[in-house]
Design a protein around this motif. Structure first.
Motif, PDB file in Angstrom:
ATOM      1  N   ALA A   1       6.148   1.810 -12.641  1.00  0.00           N
ATOM      2  CA  ALA A   1       5.079   1.940 -11.958  1.00  0.00           C
ATOM      3  C   ALA A   1       5.251   1.933 -10.456  1.00  0.00           C
ATOM      4  CB  ALA A   1       4.278   0.512 -12.191  1.00  0.00           C
ATOM      5  N   TYR A   2       6.104   1.641  -9.970  1.00  0.00           N
ATOM      6  CA  TYR A   2       6.640   1.642  -8.587  1.00  0.00           C
ATOM      7  C   TYR A   2       6.719   3.031  -8.247  1.00  0.00           C
ATOM      8  CZ  TYR A   2       8.198   0.553  -3.868  1.00  0.00           C
ATOM      9  OH  TYR A   2       8.388   0.311  -2.645  1.00  0.00           O
ATOM     10  N   ARG A   3       7.756   3.839  -9.222  1.00  0.00           N
ATOM     11  CA  ARG A   3       7.810   5.026  -8.831  1.00  0.00           C
ATOM     12  C   ARG A   3       6.631   6.084  -9.015  1.00  0.00           C
ATOM     13  NH1 ARG A   3      10.450   6.036 -13.418  1.00  0.00           N
ATOM     14  NH2 ARG A   3      12.423   5.330 -12.556  1.00  0.00           N
ATOM     15  N   THR A   4       5.772   5.791  -9.771  1.00  0.00           N
ATOM     16  CA  THR A   4       4.497   6.503 -10.008  1.00  0.00           C
ATOM     17  C   THR A   4       3.643   6.323  -8.719  1.00  0.00           C
ATOM     18  OG1 THR A   4       4.282   6.293 -12.506  1.00  0.00           O
ATOM     19  CG2 THR A   4       2.419   6.708 -11.234  1.00  0.00           C
ATOM     20  N   ARG A   5       3.788   5.153  -8.085  1.00  0.00           N
ATOM     21  CA  ARG A   5       2.863   4.771  -6.942  1.00  0.00           C
ATOM     22  C   ARG A   5       3.615   5.317  -5.717  1.00  0.00           C
ATOM     23  NH1 ARG A   5       0.405  -1.174  -5.477  1.00  0.00           N
ATOM     24  NH2 ARG A   5      -0.928  -0.467  -3.673  1.00  0.00           N
ATOM     25  N   PHE A   6       5.024   5.071  -5.364  1.00  0.00           N
ATOM     26  CA  PHE A   6       5.514   5.455  -4.216  1.00  0.00           C
ATOM     27  C   PHE A   6       6.415   6.701  -4.494  1.00  0.00           C
ATOM     28  CE2 PHE A   6       4.233   0.773  -4.092  1.00  0.00           C
ATOM     29  CZ  PHE A   6       3.298   0.972  -2.941  1.00  0.00           C
ATOM     30  N   GLY A   7       6.870   7.005  -5.512  1.00  0.00           N
ATOM     31  CA  GLY A   7       8.089   7.757  -5.417  1.00  0.00           C
ATOM     32  C   GLY A   7       7.609   9.271  -4.965  1.00  0.00           C
ATOM     33  N   ARG A   8       8.494  10.217  -4.773  1.00  0.00           N
ATOM     34  CA  ARG A   8       8.493  11.361  -4.028  1.00  0.00           C
ATOM     35  C   ARG A   8       7.528  12.359  -5.117  1.00  0.00           C
ATOM     36  NH1 ARG A   8      14.318  12.869  -1.706  1.00  0.00           N
ATOM     37  NH2 ARG A   8      14.182  11.737  -0.026  1.00  0.00           N
ATOM     38  N   ARG A   9       6.523  12.786  -4.501  1.00  0.00           N
ATOM     39  CA  ARG A   9       5.688  13.788  -5.326  1.00  0.00           C
ATOM     40  C   ARG A   9       6.363  15.249  -5.641  1.00  0.00           C
ATOM     41  NH1 ARG A   9       4.079   9.679  -5.453  1.00  0.00           N
ATOM     42  NH2 ARG A   9       1.612   8.674  -5.449  1.00  0.00           N
TER      43      ARG A   9
ATOM     44  N   ASP B   1       0.927  -1.353  -0.020  1.00  0.00           N
ATOM     45  CA  ASP B   1       0.117  -0.020   0.068  1.00  0.00           C
ATOM     46  C   ASP B   1       0.723   1.368  -0.138  1.00  0.00           C
ATOM     47  OD1 ASP B   1      -2.213  -1.577   0.022  1.00  0.00           O
ATOM     48  OD2 ASP B   1      -2.651  -1.100   2.247  1.00  0.00           O
ATOM     49  N   HIS B   2       2.069   1.397   0.805  1.00  0.00           N
ATOM     50  CA  HIS B   2       2.582   2.504   1.022  1.00  0.00           C
ATOM     51  C   HIS B   2       3.988   2.373   0.686  1.00  0.00           C
ATOM     52  CE1 HIS B   2      -0.789   4.270   3.220  1.00  0.00           C
ATOM     53  NE2 HIS B   2      -0.980   3.066   3.671  1.00  0.00           N
ATOM     54  N   GLY B   3       4.584   1.372   0.092  1.00  0.00           N
ATOM     55  CA  GLY B   3       6.051   1.169  -0.160  1.00  0.00           C
ATOM     56  C   GLY B   3       7.070   0.620   0.914  1.00  0.00           C
TER      57      GLY B   3
ATOM     58  N   THR C   1       9.213  -0.476   6.232  1.00  0.00           N
ATOM     59  CA  THR C   1      10.568  -0.634   7.161  1.00  0.00           C
ATOM     60  C   THR C   1      10.649   0.361   8.246  1.00  0.00           C
ATOM     61  OG1 THR C   1      12.156  -0.896   4.955  1.00  0.00           O
ATOM     62  CG2 THR C   1      13.132  -0.051   7.064  1.00  0.00           C
ATOM     63  N   ALA C   2       9.897   1.203   8.370  1.00  0.00           N
ATOM     64  CA  ALA C   2       9.783   2.309   9.243  1.00  0.00           C
ATOM     65  C   ALA C   2       8.865   1.704  10.237  1.00  0.00           C
ATOM     66  CB  ALA C   2       9.322   3.609   8.803  1.00  0.00           C
ATOM     67  N   VAL C   3       7.792   0.733   9.890  1.00  0.00           N
ATOM     68  CA  VAL C   3       6.776   0.272  10.824  1.00  0.00           C
ATOM     69  C   VAL C   3       7.468  -1.139  11.375  1.00  0.00           C
ATOM     70  CG1 VAL C   3       4.490  -1.000  10.738  1.00  0.00           C
ATOM     71  CG2 VAL C   3       4.822   0.919   9.417  1.00  0.00           C
ATOM     72  N   SER C   4       8.195  -1.834  10.560  1.00  0.00           N
ATOM     73  CA  SER C   4       8.842  -2.888  11.062  1.00  0.00           C
ATOM     74  C   SER C   4       9.928  -2.421  12.075  1.00  0.00           C
ATOM     75  CB  SER C   4       9.482  -3.816   9.817  1.00  0.00           C
ATOM     76  OG  SER C   4      10.557  -2.953   9.360  1.00  0.00           O
TER      77      SER C   4
ATOM     78  N   ALA D   1      16.522  -1.191  -3.589  1.00  0.00           N
ATOM     79  CA  ALA D   1      16.127  -0.859  -5.191  1.00  0.00           C
ATOM     80  C   ALA D   1      14.652   0.111  -4.948  1.00  0.00           C
ATOM     81  CB  ALA D   1      15.908  -1.608  -6.120  1.00  0.00           C
ATOM     82  N   CYS D   2      13.821  -0.593  -3.919  1.00  0.00           N
ATOM     83  CA  CYS D   2      12.494   0.235  -4.034  1.00  0.00           C
ATOM     84  C   CYS D   2      12.634   1.516  -3.059  1.00  0.00           C
ATOM     85  CB  CYS D   2      11.558  -0.711  -3.142  1.00  0.00           C
ATOM     86  SG  CYS D   2      10.992  -2.209  -4.182  1.00  0.00           S
ATOM     87  N   ARG D   3      13.417   1.281  -2.019  1.00  0.00           N
ATOM     88  CA  ARG D   3      13.670   2.688  -1.067  1.00  0.00           C
ATOM     89  C   ARG D   3      14.400   3.687  -1.827  1.00  0.00           C
ATOM     90  NH1 ARG D   3      15.158  -1.565   2.419  1.00  0.00           N
ATOM     91  NH2 ARG D   3      17.633  -1.227   2.467  1.00  0.00           N
ATOM     92  N   LEU D   4      15.133   3.333  -2.843  1.00  0.00           N
ATOM     93  CA  LEU D   4      16.134   4.303  -3.858  1.00  0.00           C
ATOM     94  C   LEU D   4      14.972   5.193  -4.628  1.00  0.00           C
ATOM     95  CD1 LEU D   4      19.415   2.412  -4.569  1.00  0.00           C
ATOM     96  CD2 LEU D   4      18.954   4.165  -3.063  1.00  0.00           C
ATOM     97  N   ILE D   5      14.275   4.308  -4.923  1.00  0.00           N
ATOM     98  CA  ILE D   5      13.124   4.880  -6.241  1.00  0.00           C
ATOM     99  C   ILE D   5      12.367   5.850  -5.316  1.00  0.00           C
ATOM    100  CG2 ILE D   5      11.138   4.387  -7.337  1.00  0.00           C
ATOM    101  CD1 ILE D   5      12.536   1.739  -8.316  1.00  0.00           C
ATOM    102  N   GLU D   6      12.071   5.350  -4.218  1.00  0.00           N
ATOM    103  CA  GLU D   6      10.978   5.893  -3.542  1.00  0.00           C
ATOM    104  C   GLU D   6      11.737   7.443  -2.783  1.00  0.00           C
ATOM    105  OE1 GLU D   6       9.212   4.168   0.043  1.00  0.00           O
ATOM    106  OE2 GLU D   6       9.244   2.054  -0.913  1.00  0.00           O
ATOM    107  N   ARG D   7      13.043   7.500  -2.580  1.00  0.00           N
ATOM    108  CA  ARG D   7      13.783   8.619  -2.393  1.00  0.00           C
ATOM    109  C   ARG D   7      14.030   9.570  -3.483  1.00  0.00           C
ATOM    110  NH1 ARG D   7      17.897   4.990   1.358  1.00  0.00           N
ATOM    111  NH2 ARG D   7      16.351   4.499   2.929  1.00  0.00           N
ATOM    112  N   GLY D   8      13.494   9.255  -4.624  1.00  0.00           N
ATOM    113  CA  GLY D   8      13.545  10.226  -5.618  1.00  0.00           C
ATOM    114  C   GLY D   8      14.768   9.819  -6.825  1.00  0.00           C
ATOM    115  N   GLU D   9      15.453   8.711  -6.732  1.00  0.00           N
ATOM    116  CA  GLU D   9      16.427   8.435  -7.779  1.00  0.00           C
ATOM    117  C   GLU D   9      15.644   7.654  -8.833  1.00  0.00           C
ATOM    118  OE1 GLU D   9      18.697   8.234 -10.171  1.00  0.00           O
ATOM    119  OE2 GLU D   9      19.933   8.477  -8.095  1.00  0.00           O
TER     120      GLU D   9
END
Length: 328
Positions: A320-328, A186-188, A193-196, A280-288
């Motif tokens: 698709a992952y970037r679209t869903r979870f990447g920085r806006r 749902d949230h990337g 990781t923060a919840v865990s 890789a997912c975290r890097l995409i979420e952080r804007g790479e």
């Protein structure tokens, strides 16, 4: 509502998770759902879900009479669920209440996501929503489940099964694994990781890992995988191999493989790949945005390999992952 009320309201428009509690339900899985979906998340800066408990009765006697649950919403709260977590309990041969099964069927018909922890798979199967679908349940009830519900494709030796809009976990700690998987979906990866971290629980155990791990606590301190895992996590961008991990642990690759199977329920290569995809997912979420850079920094090598493994591990492409979870 006829009895009780839901959890304190969340912001309008939040994804609403509702847990149905019925007579003799297991308190552990109820606690897992509350921990993952119901707590405030100041460390993240926003609340992830709107959360409520509900029950068909004003007073619900929990498993073995440990305590009585009161003050929660009535069963009608299930009608507003985006995700409905169904009841589980150890007396799997006792039929579920018709009112609960009807609530499950209505939720499924309107497109809500359904989740069963442990024996919750029996509730889903009784409601008829698992026919022809994949599911799992606690290993000790596998034979009983197959005998009663032969049309369900039971996978009895995995932690959890994600079959799209219906997800099931094997039980006990696997409920936390599935809960974190849902948060990740749902949230990337960053949020999961923060919840865990707050739960002090492993951030990612793949659903395909085995339910039964022969030695969850190693007999000898020097057989623990913790040092080599920590060493590898600091070097995911390096060309690490199973042989490198074995050399670091000062054992043969075959011994390392046995220890991974015994302590983690997976193989060294599968663990290394999953951790690299998570990075890789975290890097995409952080804007790479450059896939070649993501692939190199996560140790996946090429953009083509990144695409292949991300689709396999997450079900969606990097874009698709970037679209869903990447920085806006």
């Amino acid at each position: 509502m006829p009895h009780g009320s839901s959890h304190a309201p969340r912001p309008a428009g939040a994804h609403r998770v509702v847990v149905v509690v019925d007579a003799n339900s297991n308190p552990f899985e109820l606690g897992c759902a509350t921990e993952v979906f119901g707590l405030r998340r100041p460390e993240i800066g926003r609340d992830l879900y709107e959360f409520a408990l509900c029950s068909p009765e004003p007073r619900t006697l929990m498993r073995d009479g440990f305590f009585t649950l009161t003050g929660v919403a009535g069963l009608e709260a299930a009608e507003a669920a985006d995700t409905l977590i169904v009841p589980n309990r150890p007396d799997v041969e006792v039929p579920r209440r018709p009112a609960v099964l009807d609530a499950v069927r209505r939720a499924h018909a309107r497109g809500a996501r359904l989740v069963g922890f442990c024996s919750g798979a029996f509730t889903l199967a009784e409601a008829g929503v698992l026919d022809g679908r994949r599911a799992t349940a606690h290993w000790q009830w596998a034979d009983s489940f197959r005998a009663r519900f032969p049309s369900v494709r039971l996978e009895s030796d995995v932690l959890f099964v994600d079959d799209g809009d219906i997800l099931t976990a094997a039980g006990s700690a696997a409920a936390l694994d599935l809960g974190l998987h849902i948060v990740r979906r749902d949230h990337g990866a960053e949020v999961a990781t923060a919840v865990s971290r707050r739960l002090v629980f492993a951030a990612h155990r793949d659903g395909g890992q085995r339910q039964f791990v022969e030695r969850p606590v190693p007999d000898l301190p020097d057989e623990s995988l913790a040092p080599v895992l920590a060493w590898a996590l600091e070097r995911l961008d390096a060309p690490l191999s199973v042989a490198d991990l074995a050399a670091r642990a000062a054992v043969s690759p075959a011994t390392l493989h046995r220890r991974f199977r015994a302590q983690l329920g997976t193989t060294p290569l599968a663990w290394l790949t999953a951790e690299r995809v998570a990075l890789a997912c975290r890097l995409i979420e952080r804007g790479e945005a450059r896939l070649e850079v993501v692939a190199r920094r996560s140790g996946l090598g090429t953009a083509a390999r990144l695409r292949t493994l991300m689709r396999r591990e997450t079900g969606i492409t990097p874009s698709a992952y970037r679209t869903r979870f990447g920085r806006r």
